[in-house]
Design a protein around this motif. Structure first.
Motif, PDB file in Angstrom:
ATOM      1  N   GLU A  20      19.096  -3.991   4.369  1.00 26.37           N
ATOM      2  CA  GLU A  20      20.078  -4.458   5.205  1.00 26.37           C
ATOM      3  C   GLU A  20      19.775  -5.845   6.048  1.00 26.37           C
ATOM      4  OE1 GLU A  20      23.248  -3.589   5.782  1.00 26.37           O
ATOM      5  OE2 GLU A  20      23.333  -1.530   4.953  1.00 26.37           O
ATOM      6  N   LEU A  21      18.375  -5.795   6.426  1.00 29.82           N
ATOM      7  CA  LEU A  21      17.885  -7.000   7.143  1.00 29.82           C
ATOM      8  C   LEU A  21      17.618  -7.931   6.097  1.00 29.82           C
ATOM      9  CD1 LEU A  21      15.144  -5.199   9.003  1.00 29.82           C
ATOM     10  CD2 LEU A  21      17.327  -6.674   9.916  1.00 29.82           C
ATOM     11  N   THR A  22      16.988  -7.685   4.584  1.00 33.10           N
ATOM     12  CA  THR A  22      16.973  -8.819   3.709  1.00 33.10           C
ATOM     13  C   THR A  22      18.406  -9.461   3.177  1.00 33.10           C
ATOM     14  OG1 THR A  22      15.040  -7.731   2.808  1.00 33.10           O
ATOM     15  CG2 THR A  22      16.188  -9.088   1.342  1.00 33.10           C
ATOM     16  N   GLN A  23      19.417  -8.483   3.120  1.00 39.08           N
ATOM     17  CA  GLN A  23      20.601  -9.097   2.652  1.00 39.08           C
ATOM     18  C   GLN A  23      21.279  -9.992   3.851  1.00 39.08           C
ATOM     19  OE1 GLN A  23      22.637  -5.245   1.471  1.00 39.08           O
ATOM     20  NE2 GLN A  23      23.022  -6.165  -0.281  1.00 39.08           N
ATOM     21  N   ALA A  24      20.859  -9.750   4.997  1.00 36.71           N
ATOM     22  CA  ALA A  24      21.497 -10.589   5.946  1.00 36.71           C
ATOM     23  C   ALA A  24      20.382 -11.837   6.382  1.00 36.71           C
ATOM     24  CB  ALA A  24      21.508  -9.834   7.401  1.00 36.71           C
ATOM     25  N   GLY A  25      19.647 -11.860   5.465  1.00 37.98           N
ATOM     26  CA  GLY A  25      18.639 -13.167   5.681  1.00 37.98           C
ATOM     27  C   GLY A  25      17.541 -12.857   6.518  1.00 37.98           C
ATOM     28  N   LEU A  26      17.316 -11.759   7.058  1.00 39.56           N
ATOM     29  CA  LEU A  26      16.290 -11.615   8.012  1.00 39.56           C
ATOM     30  C   LEU A  26      15.232 -10.675   7.283  1.00 39.56           C
ATOM     31  CD1 LEU A  26      18.530  -9.955  10.699  1.00 39.56           C
ATOM     32  CD2 LEU A  26      17.423 -11.968  10.943  1.00 39.56           C
ATOM     33  N   GLY A  27      13.964 -11.502   7.080  1.00 37.66           N
ATOM     34  CA  GLY A  27      12.647 -10.864   6.458  1.00 37.66           C
ATOM     35  C   GLY A  27      11.709  -9.900   7.398  1.00 37.66           C
TER      36      GLY A  27
ATOM     37  N   LEU B 122       0.925  -1.302  -0.028  1.00 42.27           N
ATOM     38  CA  LEU B 122      -0.074   0.118   0.072  1.00 42.27           C
ATOM     39  C   LEU B 122       0.918   1.185   0.119  1.00 42.27           C
ATOM     40  CD1 LEU B 122      -2.466  -1.243   2.978  1.00 42.27           C
ATOM     41  CD2 LEU B 122      -3.031  -1.257   0.193  1.00 42.27           C
ATOM     42  N   GLY B 123       1.063   1.575  -1.194  1.00 42.36           N
ATOM     43  CA  GLY B 123       2.241   2.763  -1.256  1.00 42.36           C
ATOM     44  C   GLY B 123       3.197   2.889  -2.254  1.00 42.36           C
ATOM     45  N   ILE B 124       4.345   3.147  -1.754  1.00 40.67           N
ATOM     46  CA  ILE B 124       5.438   3.368  -2.804  1.00 40.67           C
ATOM     47  C   ILE B 124       6.800   2.765  -2.035  1.00 40.67           C
ATOM     48  CG2 ILE B 124       4.605   5.603  -3.513  1.00 40.67           C
ATOM     49  CD1 ILE B 124       6.675   6.872  -1.664  1.00 40.67           C
ATOM     50  N   HIS B 125       6.458   1.791  -1.077  1.00 41.61           N
ATOM     51  CA  HIS B 125       7.731   1.046  -0.692  1.00 41.61           C
ATOM     52  C   HIS B 125       8.263   0.179  -2.086  1.00 41.61           C
ATOM     53  CE1 HIS B 125       7.341   1.314   3.620  1.00 41.61           C
ATOM     54  NE2 HIS B 125       6.023   1.135   3.377  1.00 41.61           N
ATOM     55  N   PRO B 126       9.732   0.114  -2.057  1.00 37.46           N
ATOM     56  CA  PRO B 126      10.303  -0.539  -3.438  1.00 37.46           C
ATOM     57  C   PRO B 126      10.289  -2.232  -2.716  1.00 37.46           C
ATOM     58  CG  PRO B 126      11.885   0.420  -2.044  1.00 37.46           C
ATOM     59  CD  PRO B 126      10.835   1.051  -1.262  1.00 37.46           C
ATOM     60  N   PRO B 127       9.544  -2.863  -3.892  1.00 35.93           N
ATOM     61  CA  PRO B 127       9.411  -4.663  -3.197  1.00 35.93           C
ATOM     62  C   PRO B 127      10.510  -5.152  -2.994  1.00 35.93           C
ATOM     63  CG  PRO B 127       7.380  -3.811  -4.614  1.00 35.93           C
ATOM     64  CD  PRO B 127       8.413  -2.716  -4.505  1.00 35.93           C
ATOM     65  N   LEU B 128      11.508  -4.952  -4.032  1.00 39.84           N
ATOM     66  CA  LEU B 128      12.667  -5.293  -4.176  1.00 39.84           C
ATOM     67  C   LEU B 128      13.487  -5.555  -2.813  1.00 39.84           C
ATOM     68  CD1 LEU B 128      14.850  -6.848  -6.077  1.00 39.84           C
ATOM     69  CD2 LEU B 128      15.796  -4.420  -6.591  1.00 39.84           C
ATOM     70  N   PHE B 129      13.272  -4.735  -2.059  1.00 39.42           N
ATOM     71  CA  PHE B 129      14.068  -4.336  -0.717  1.00 39.42           C
ATOM     72  C   PHE B 129      13.615  -5.476   0.391  1.00 39.42           C
ATOM     73  CE2 PHE B 129      15.717   0.117  -1.520  1.00 39.42           C
ATOM     74  CZ  PHE B 129      16.436  -0.351  -2.750  1.00 39.42           C
ATOM     75  N   TYR B 130      12.449  -5.935   0.054  1.00 42.26           N
ATOM     76  CA  TYR B 130      11.886  -6.704   1.470  1.00 42.26           C
ATOM     77  C   TYR B 130      11.786  -8.091   0.917  1.00 42.26           C
ATOM     78  CZ  TYR B 130      10.317  -1.913   2.668  1.00 42.26           C
ATOM     79  OH  TYR B 130      10.378  -0.252   2.757  1.00 42.26           O
ATOM     80  N   GLN B 131      11.603  -8.974   2.047  1.00 45.60           N
ATOM     81  CA  GLN B 131      11.363 -10.254   1.917  1.00 45.60           C
ATOM     82  C   GLN B 131      10.460 -10.814   3.189  1.00 45.60           C
ATOM     83  OE1 GLN B 131      14.923 -12.735   1.931  1.00 45.60           O
ATOM     84  NE2 GLN B 131      15.186 -12.874   3.979  1.00 45.60           N
ATOM     85  N   PRO B 132       9.696 -11.808   3.280  1.00 46.48           N
ATOM     86  CA  PRO B 132       8.864 -12.361   4.498  1.00 46.48           C
ATOM     87  C   PRO B 132       9.560 -12.760   5.394  1.00 46.48           C
ATOM     88  CG  PRO B 132       7.766 -13.081   2.608  1.00 46.48           C
ATOM     89  CD  PRO B 132       9.242 -12.589   1.942  1.00 46.48           C
ATOM     90  N   GLY B 133       9.237 -12.326   6.717  1.00 44.30           N
ATOM     91  CA  GLY B 133       9.949 -12.603   7.962  1.00 44.30           C
ATOM     92  C   GLY B 133       9.420 -12.320   9.377  1.00 44.30           C
ATOM     93  N   SER B 134      10.214 -12.050  10.231  1.00 47.38           N
ATOM     94  CA  SER B 134       9.608 -11.814  11.624  1.00 47.38           C
ATOM     95  C   SER B 134       9.899 -10.460  12.069  1.00 47.38           C
ATOM     96  CB  SER B 134       9.961 -12.807  12.661  1.00 47.38           C
ATOM     97  OG  SER B 134      11.208 -12.899  12.477  1.00 47.38           O
ATOM     98  N   VAL B 135      10.386  -9.651  11.407  1.00 49.28           N
ATOM     99  CA  VAL B 135      11.072  -8.370  11.936  1.00 49.28           C
ATOM    100  C   VAL B 135      10.103  -6.952  11.589  1.00 49.28           C
ATOM    101  CG1 VAL B 135      12.782  -6.486  11.929  1.00 49.28           C
ATOM    102  CG2 VAL B 135      13.491  -8.937  11.644  1.00 49.28           C
ATOM    103  N   GLY B 136       9.467  -6.572  12.505  1.00 51.09           N
ATOM    104  CA  GLY B 136       8.318  -5.406  12.239  1.00 51.09           C
ATOM    105  C   GLY B 136       9.251  -3.965  12.363  1.00 51.09           C
ATOM    106  N   ILE B 137       8.901  -3.279  11.304  1.00 46.55           N
ATOM    107  CA  ILE B 137       9.664  -1.791  11.321  1.00 46.55           C
ATOM    108  C   ILE B 137       8.312  -0.746  11.025  1.00 46.55           C
ATOM    109  CG2 ILE B 137      11.064  -0.545   9.958  1.00 46.55           C
ATOM    110  CD1 ILE B 137      12.275  -2.668   8.578  1.00 46.55           C
ATOM    111  N   VAL B 138       8.752   0.136  11.952  1.00 43.34           N
ATOM    112  CA  VAL B 138       7.918   1.356  12.196  1.00 43.34           C
ATOM    113  C   VAL B 138       8.731   2.660  12.048  1.00 43.34           C
ATOM    114  CG1 VAL B 138       7.624   1.227  14.717  1.00 43.34           C
ATOM    115  CG2 VAL B 138       5.984   2.557  13.191  1.00 43.34           C
ATOM    116  N   SER B 139       8.632   3.613  11.319  1.00 43.48           N
ATOM    117  CA  SER B 139       9.400   4.641  10.958  1.00 43.48           C
ATOM    118  C   SER B 139       8.955   5.803  10.681  1.00 43.48           C
ATOM    119  CB  SER B 139      10.400   4.072   9.603  1.00 43.48           C
ATOM    120  OG  SER B 139      11.079   5.266   9.284  1.00 43.48           O
TER     121      SER B 139
END
Length: 301
Positions: A164-171, A135-152
């Motif tokens: 950074e999280l995705t590259q470290a294997g943390l979705g 919903l919006g303009i997040h670039p999907p390429l940077f994200y992957q499913p996982g267990s870290v919630g981000i509020v910003s």
């Protein structure tokens, strides 16, 4: 009741505006169920397979219940568009537009409170549930499913830390940009509580900025209510004192509302995080290492 899922019916207000034309198809491609677009005077068009209507009521009459609306309309049209959506029964609004007049937001938020409507933004990248909903303009390429919630409060820093999280294997479980205009709808506290109650979320990353008192209030809330591990990153720590910097909402004088001379400064926010025992990383690249340490403790514990 919050309803953000791949089954949510989504409306795009301002779909014929430049950003609407770009991002509505991207959201749809990601799997978001966009059922209609609305733009006064533009009804009858089809944009990437999405039917456009003149009014929200007309769209609902054709497609049925709409759960969420994403607004790309110009700043001075946001209030009318948002009130139209609320009147039509839509209870979740995502406002991407930057620079909405403050008094318009005051009016809108009064109505939102009276109708129990959740407002994300304005000047927000929106929300993404990786692999399910955009919903919006997040670039999907940077994200992957996982267990870290981000509020910003920041847009680009959100993407950077997610990457950074995705590259470290943390979705990521859910990522929300609450917006950075002077007056925004939902707060850090609301989303911290949502992430606390979200079964998929194990760790929370809070991304703040200098200006305003959002981070101080969030830190207190974390110490009193949140049980899940929280780590923070603060943008603008090296900004010169006494100089308004940053984009949109970060340009908030710390003297407003008699909150004192320190509220809004990096020092004030860091002190609040320290008092709440929330670790603050110095660089976005340090977030994955911190989360891995915490995850190891959770797994061992």
């Amino acid at each position: 009741m919050m309803n953000f899922s791949s089954n949510s019916n989504v409306l795009i207000q301002g779909i014929t505006d430049p950003l609407g034309r770009i991002y509505a198809p991207r959201m749809q491609k990601y799997g978001t169920r966009i059922v209609a677009g609305v733009d006064p005077g533009q009804g009858g068009q089809i944009i990437q397979g999405i039917a456009v209507y003149d009014m929200v009521e007309q769209a609902i009459a054709q497609v049925g219940t709409i759960d969420i609306t994403v607004l790309f309309v110009p700043p001075y049209a946001v209030l009318d568009a948002a009130l139209e959506a609320i009147t039509a029964g839509i209870r979740q609004l995502v406002i991407i537009t930057e620079g909405v007049p403050p008094l318009d937001m005051v009016h809108l938020l009064r109505q939102a409170e009276a109708t129990e409507t959740l407002v994300i933004g304005p000047n927000a990248p929106g929300l993404i549930i990786p692999g399910q909903l955009l919903l919006g303009i997040h670039p999907p390429l940077f994200y992957q499913p996982g267990s870290v919630g981000i509020v910003s409060r920041s847009s680009t820093l959100t993407y950077e830390i997610a990457w950074e999280l995705t590259q470290a294997g943390l979705g990521q479980s859910m990522v929300i940009g609450i917006g950075s205009d002077r007056i925004v709808g939902s707060s850090f506290q609301q989303w911290l509580q949502i992430l606390e109650e979200d079964d998929r979320t194990e760790v929370i990353v809070l991304i703040g900025e200098i200006g305003g008192d959002s981070e101080e209030m969030a830190a207190q809330y974390v110490s009193e209510v949140i049980d899940k591990p929280v780590v923070a990153y603060l943008a603008g720590r090296t900004a010169p004192k006494g100089q308004s910097m940053g984009h949109a909402g970060a340009i908030i004088a710390s003297l407003i509302a008699d909150m004192g001379t320190d509220i809004g400064t990096a020092e004030s926010k860091l002190a609040a995080f320290k008092q709440a025992k929330i670790p603050v990383v110095n660089r976005p690249s340090q977030v994955p290492d911190w989360i891995k340490k915490v995850s190891n403790k959770i797994n061992k514990g």
